[in-house]
Design a protein around this motif. Structure first.
Motif, PDB file in Angstrom:
ATOM      1  N   LYS A  31       0.945  -1.112  -0.094  1.00 50.98           N
ATOM      2  CA  LYS A  31       0.204  -0.033   0.149  1.00 50.98           C
ATOM      3  C   LYS A  31       0.676   1.239  -0.043  1.00 50.98           C
ATOM      4  O   LYS A  31       1.998   1.255   0.417  1.00 50.98           O
ATOM      5  CB  LYS A  31      -0.784  -0.092   1.287  1.00 50.98           C
ATOM      6  CG  LYS A  31      -1.943  -0.824   1.271  1.00 50.98           C
ATOM      7  CD  LYS A  31      -2.923  -0.857   2.618  1.00 50.98           C
ATOM      8  CE  LYS A  31      -3.990  -1.636   2.345  1.00 50.98           C
ATOM      9  NZ  LYS A  31      -4.795  -1.605   3.535  1.00 50.98           N
ATOM     10  N   GLY A  32       0.340   2.341  -0.595  1.00 49.00           N
ATOM     11  CA  GLY A  32       1.094   3.558  -0.350  1.00 49.00           C
ATOM     12  C   GLY A  32       0.999   4.301   0.947  1.00 49.00           C
ATOM     13  O   GLY A  32       0.568   3.883   1.872  1.00 49.00           O
ATOM     14  N   PHE A  33       2.134   5.218   1.051  1.00 49.61           N
ATOM     15  CA  PHE A  33       2.260   5.616   2.443  1.00 49.61           C
ATOM     16  C   PHE A  33       1.628   7.372   2.399  1.00 49.61           C
ATOM     17  O   PHE A  33       2.034   7.828   1.539  1.00 49.61           O
ATOM     18  CB  PHE A  33       3.840   5.897   2.748  1.00 49.61           C
ATOM     19  CG  PHE A  33       4.518   4.555   2.837  1.00 49.61           C
ATOM     20  CD1 PHE A  33       4.431   3.707   4.090  1.00 49.61           C
ATOM     21  CD2 PHE A  33       5.166   3.925   1.807  1.00 49.61           C
ATOM     22  CE1 PHE A  33       5.275   2.604   4.004  1.00 49.61           C
ATOM     23  CE2 PHE A  33       5.746   2.864   1.770  1.00 49.61           C
ATOM     24  CZ  PHE A  33       5.750   2.064   3.006  1.00 49.61           C
ATOM     25  N   TRP A  34       0.726   7.222   3.337  1.00 52.52           N
ATOM     26  CA  TRP A  34      -0.115   8.676   3.327  1.00 52.52           C
ATOM     27  C   TRP A  34       0.363   9.302   4.522  1.00 52.52           C
ATOM     28  O   TRP A  34       0.318   8.997   5.600  1.00 52.52           O
ATOM     29  CB  TRP A  34      -1.711   8.395   3.365  1.00 52.52           C
ATOM     30  CG  TRP A  34      -2.162   7.700   2.335  1.00 52.52           C
ATOM     31  CD1 TRP A  34      -1.885   6.686   1.808  1.00 52.52           C
ATOM     32  CD2 TRP A  34      -3.320   8.401   1.647  1.00 52.52           C
ATOM     33  NE1 TRP A  34      -2.883   6.290   0.736  1.00 52.52           N
ATOM     34  CE2 TRP A  34      -3.540   7.477   0.426  1.00 52.52           C
ATOM     35  CE3 TRP A  34      -4.025   9.606   1.581  1.00 52.52           C
ATOM     36  CZ2 TRP A  34      -4.573   7.849  -0.160  1.00 52.52           C
ATOM     37  CZ3 TRP A  34      -5.224   9.727   0.659  1.00 52.52           C
ATOM     38  CH2 TRP A  34      -5.335   8.809  -0.304  1.00 52.52           C
ATOM     39  N   THR A  35       0.720  10.613   4.221  1.00 53.38           N
ATOM     40  CA  THR A  35       1.480  11.681   5.321  1.00 53.38           C
ATOM     41  C   THR A  35       0.561  12.937   5.402  1.00 53.38           C
ATOM     42  O   THR A  35       0.250  13.360   4.356  1.00 53.38           O
ATOM     43  CB  THR A  35       2.682  11.950   4.995  1.00 53.38           C
ATOM     44  OG1 THR A  35       3.459  10.517   5.082  1.00 53.38           O
ATOM     45  CG2 THR A  35       2.991  12.720   6.267  1.00 53.38           C
ATOM     46  N   ARG A  36      -0.128  13.127   6.362  1.00 59.26           N
ATOM     47  CA  ARG A  36      -0.988  14.413   6.437  1.00 59.26           C
ATOM     48  C   ARG A  36      -0.048  15.541   6.476  1.00 59.26           C
ATOM     49  O   ARG A  36       0.855  15.655   7.308  1.00 59.26           O
ATOM     50  CB  ARG A  36      -2.006  14.354   7.417  1.00 59.26           C
ATOM     51  CG  ARG A  36      -3.047  15.511   7.664  1.00 59.26           C
ATOM     52  CD  ARG A  36      -3.942  15.094   8.479  1.00 59.26           C
ATOM     53  NE  ARG A  36      -4.670  16.366   9.053  1.00 59.26           N
ATOM     54  CZ  ARG A  36      -5.364  16.775  10.017  1.00 59.26           C
ATOM     55  NH1 ARG A  36      -5.617  15.621  10.610  1.00 59.26           N
ATOM     56  NH2 ARG A  36      -5.851  17.660  10.669  1.00 59.26           N
ATOM     57  N   ILE A  37      -0.200  16.517   5.397  1.00 60.08           N
ATOM     58  CA  ILE A  37       0.527  17.586   5.507  1.00 60.08           C
ATOM     59  C   ILE A  37      -0.455  19.007   5.394  1.00 60.08           C
ATOM     60  O   ILE A  37       0.412  20.212   5.432  1.00 60.08           O
ATOM     61  CB  ILE A  37       1.458  17.573   4.359  1.00 60.08           C
ATOM     62  CG1 ILE A  37       0.530  17.490   2.795  1.00 60.08           C
ATOM     63  CG2 ILE A  37       2.103  16.353   4.398  1.00 60.08           C
ATOM     64  CD1 ILE A  37       1.282  17.828   1.804  1.00 60.08           C
ATOM     65  N   GLY A  38      -1.635  18.977   5.808  1.00 61.03           N
ATOM     66  CA  GLY A  38      -2.379  20.358   5.835  1.00 61.03           C
ATOM     67  C   GLY A  38      -3.602  20.163   5.824  1.00 61.03           C
ATOM     68  O   GLY A  38      -4.215  18.991   5.783  1.00 61.03           O
ATOM     69  N   ALA A  39      -4.396  21.131   5.238  1.00 62.62           N
ATOM     70  CA  ALA A  39      -5.679  21.172   5.335  1.00 62.62           C
ATOM     71  C   ALA A  39      -6.421  22.274   4.291  1.00 62.62           C
ATOM     72  O   ALA A  39      -5.698  23.286   4.072  1.00 62.62           O
ATOM     73  CB  ALA A  39      -6.638  21.388   6.838  1.00 62.62           C
ATOM     74  N   PHE A  40      -7.512  22.163   3.981  1.00 62.35           N
ATOM     75  CA  PHE A  40      -8.286  22.984   2.742  1.00 62.35           C
ATOM     76  C   PHE A  40      -9.251  23.388   3.559  1.00 62.35           C
ATOM     77  O   PHE A  40     -10.175  22.830   4.215  1.00 62.35           O
ATOM     78  CB  PHE A  40      -8.625  22.083   1.680  1.00 62.35           C
ATOM     79  CG  PHE A  40      -9.111  23.129   0.606  1.00 62.35           C
ATOM     80  CD1 PHE A  40      -8.555  23.780  -0.134  1.00 62.35           C
ATOM     81  CD2 PHE A  40     -10.556  23.259   0.498  1.00 62.35           C
ATOM     82  CE1 PHE A  40      -9.011  24.686  -1.199  1.00 62.35           C
ATOM     83  CE2 PHE A  40     -11.071  24.014  -0.331  1.00 62.35           C
ATOM     84  CZ  PHE A  40     -10.713  24.675  -1.271  1.00 62.35           C
ATOM     85  N   PHE A  41      -9.589  25.015   3.564  1.00 62.09           N
ATOM     86  CA  PHE A  41     -10.639  25.669   4.290  1.00 62.09           C
ATOM     87  C   PHE A  41     -11.366  26.426   3.182  1.00 62.09           C
ATOM     88  O   PHE A  41     -10.793  27.227   2.256  1.00 62.09           O
ATOM     89  CB  PHE A  41     -10.179  26.407   5.341  1.00 62.09           C
ATOM     90  CG  PHE A  41      -9.276  25.853   6.385  1.00 62.09           C
ATOM     91  CD1 PHE A  41     -10.139  25.648   7.632  1.00 62.09           C
ATOM     92  CD2 PHE A  41      -8.082  25.549   6.445  1.00 62.09           C
ATOM     93  CE1 PHE A  41      -9.380  25.092   8.453  1.00 62.09           C
ATOM     94  CE2 PHE A  41      -7.378  25.167   7.389  1.00 62.09           C
ATOM     95  CZ  PHE A  41      -8.161  24.639   8.609  1.00 62.09           C
ATOM     96  N   ALA A  42     -12.672  26.342   3.026  1.00 62.18           N
ATOM     97  CA  ALA A  42     -13.461  26.707   2.137  1.00 62.18           C
ATOM     98  C   ALA A  42     -13.854  28.537   2.309  1.00 62.18           C
ATOM     99  O   ALA A  42     -13.814  28.598   3.573  1.00 62.18           O
ATOM    100  CB  ALA A  42     -14.674  26.198   1.921  1.00 62.18           C
TER     101      ALA A  42
END
Length: 71
Positions: A31-42
């Motif tokens: 499986k791929g490696f997922w690393t959280r790097i930020g966020a999107f705000f509307a």
């Protein structure tokens, strides 16, 4: 002399509508490696938003996903 004070309170921080991840592909069928790097705000006007990054992706691939209830 009358002193005016700023009685407005800061708006409550909004929750992100997406979390940003960098995804590195796994090798040999892993499986791929997922690393959280930020966020999107509307934006309030519904015309786009702001992507806040806390880190840069290693391979240039960024994936936006809706937050899960437990996040």
């Amino acid at each position: 002399m009358t002193i005016k004070r700023n009685t407005q309170t800061k708006p409550e921080p909004k929750s992100p509508i997406y979390h940003a991840y960098t995804v590195r592909d796994g090798k040999d069928g892993q499986k791929g490696f997922w690393t959280r790097i930020g966020a999107f705000f509307a934006h309030e006007d519904g015309e786009g938003g702001t992507l806040l990054l806390e880190a840069l992706p290693l391979d240039g691939r960024i994936v936006l996903r809706a937050p899960k209830a437990d996040e």
